[in-house]
Write a protein that holds these residues in place. Structure first.
Motif, PDB file in Angstrom:
ATOM      1  N   LYS A  36       0.923  -1.200  -0.029  1.00  0.00           N
ATOM      2  CA  LYS A  36      -0.013   0.103  -0.039  1.00  0.00           C
ATOM      3  C   LYS A  36       1.059   1.104   0.163  1.00  0.00           C
ATOM      4  O   LYS A  36       1.569   1.544   1.099  1.00  0.00           O
ATOM      5  CB  LYS A  36      -0.945  -0.087   1.387  1.00  0.00           C
ATOM      6  N   SER A  40       3.011  -2.095  10.213  1.00  0.00           N
ATOM      7  CA  SER A  40       3.162  -1.993   8.849  1.00  0.00           C
ATOM      8  C   SER A  40       4.587  -1.589   8.728  1.00  0.00           C
ATOM      9  O   SER A  40       5.155  -1.177   9.776  1.00  0.00           O
ATOM     10  CB  SER A  40       2.307  -0.897   8.147  1.00  0.00           C
ATOM     11  N   ILE A  91       1.792  -4.176   4.767  1.00  0.00           N
ATOM     12  CA  ILE A  91       0.776  -4.233   6.003  1.00  0.00           C
ATOM     13  C   ILE A  91       0.727  -5.676   6.243  1.00  0.00           C
ATOM     14  O   ILE A  91       0.267  -6.533   5.228  1.00  0.00           O
ATOM     15  CB  ILE A  91      -0.368  -3.442   5.793  1.00  0.00           C
ATOM     16  N   MET A 126      -5.760  -7.246   8.685  1.00  0.00           N
ATOM     17  CA  MET A 126      -4.646  -6.229   8.214  1.00  0.00           C
ATOM     18  C   MET A 126      -3.974  -6.242   9.638  1.00  0.00           C
ATOM     19  O   MET A 126      -4.632  -5.413  10.441  1.00  0.00           O
ATOM     20  CB  MET A 126      -4.943  -4.841   7.685  1.00  0.00           C
ATOM     21  N   LYS A 157      -2.331  -3.487  10.965  1.00  0.00           N
ATOM     22  CA  LYS A 157      -1.846  -2.237  10.529  1.00  0.00           C
ATOM     23  C   LYS A 157      -0.676  -1.526  11.434  1.00  0.00           C
ATOM     24  O   LYS A 157       0.001  -0.693  11.016  1.00  0.00           O
ATOM     25  CB  LYS A 157      -2.865  -1.047  10.499  1.00  0.00           C
ATOM     26  N   GLU A 158      -0.804  -1.928  12.882  1.00  0.00           N
ATOM     27  CA  GLU A 158       0.238  -1.544  13.610  1.00  0.00           C
ATOM     28  C   GLU A 158       1.525  -1.832  13.386  1.00  0.00           C
ATOM     29  O   GLU A 158       2.347  -1.325  14.177  1.00  0.00           O
ATOM     30  CB  GLU A 158      -0.188  -1.886  15.100  1.00  0.00           C
TER      31      GLU A 158
END
Length: 255
Positions: free
Chosen positions: A126, A144, A131, A139, A141-142
């Protein structure tokens, strides 16, 4: 009764007194030990020795120790015996990358946190970030990163939802030797198949397939490529049967 077997009361009284004295001494020693043990326990619970001196995190490979410590909410001011283990475990398990955790105490004042992480099945590209995608299709996300990952395939064009969940499900079913040959997976939906993908392999081949049957058909990938010329790269179509089409456009072969 013979005289030798008769014991006078005068002879028995000193022995009875001695036995009673021994019992009383043993009882006194026991009570003194119990008293001192209680005193030691009170001193221990009131002293810094009963507070958390260290937090030891085990089983984590991808999550930093500091992150787990922060999630636990435990500080050095907490009494190690007053910690609610279930409550701490619940806080840690709420983190997306944690599959399960177990909290225990190592005497005298160390808290041990055993962590089981979710497997990272892929990385969603992304922008300039990647991610991680967990086993459930979530996902993470923390976690990435901008570094190009090498421990799992990179996926492109996926969004949170049923397609991403299906992809995670199928990747999780793949044999390890096949999973490790995948470099990238692109979501390329068609009108008739929202689950269509194109997988780019580390050996230079490309696979056109549907996630509905991806893991089932990819089990035969080693057998398929063993029948192909490794110098002639192309697309292996696994949508219906198994077809190979060279990039040069030299026609198709059914396998």
């Amino acid at each position: 009764m013979e005289k030798s077997k008769v014991v006078s009361i005068e002879d028995r009284i000193p022995k009875l007194k001695q036995q009673r004295r021994k019992k009383a001494n043993r009882r006194l020693i026991f009570l003194l030990l119990l008293f001192f043990l209680l005193i030691i326990c009170i001193i221990y619970f009131q002293s810094p020795l009963s507070r958390v001196k260290a937090i030891e995190v085990k089983g984590n490979r991808l999550i930093q120790d500091e992150e787990i410590e922060k999630l636990s909410g435990i500080t050095n001011d907490d009494n190690i015996w007053k910690i609610n283990k279930e409550k701490v475990e619940k806080k840690i398990n709420a983190f997306a990358e944690v599959k399960d955790s177990e909290v225990s105490i190592s005497l005298p004042n160390t808290l041990v946190i055993q962590v089981k992480e979710h497997k990272r099945l892929a990385y969603l590209a992304k922008g300039t970030s990647y991610i991680p995608i967990g086993e459930s299709g979530k996902m993470l996300k923390e976690s990435s990163t901008e570094e190009t990952p090498s421990d799992a395939p990179i996926i492109v064009g996926f969004k949170e939802g049923k397609v991403l969940n299906k992809m995670a499900e199928e990747l999780n079913k793949l044999p390890k030797e096949v999973y490790n040959t995948i470099s990238e997976i692109h979501s390329t939906p068609k009108k008739a198949d929202a689950f269509h993908i194109n997988a780019f392999m580390n050996d230079g081949f490309e696979v056109s397939a549907s996630l509905d049957t991806f893991s089932e058909k990819m089990e035969h990938y080693p057998s398929i490529i063993s029948q192909l010329n490794p110098e002639k790269k192309g697309i292996i179509d696994l949508e219906v049967g198994s077809y190979f089409k060279a990039y040069e456009g030299e026609g198709e072969k059914e396998k």
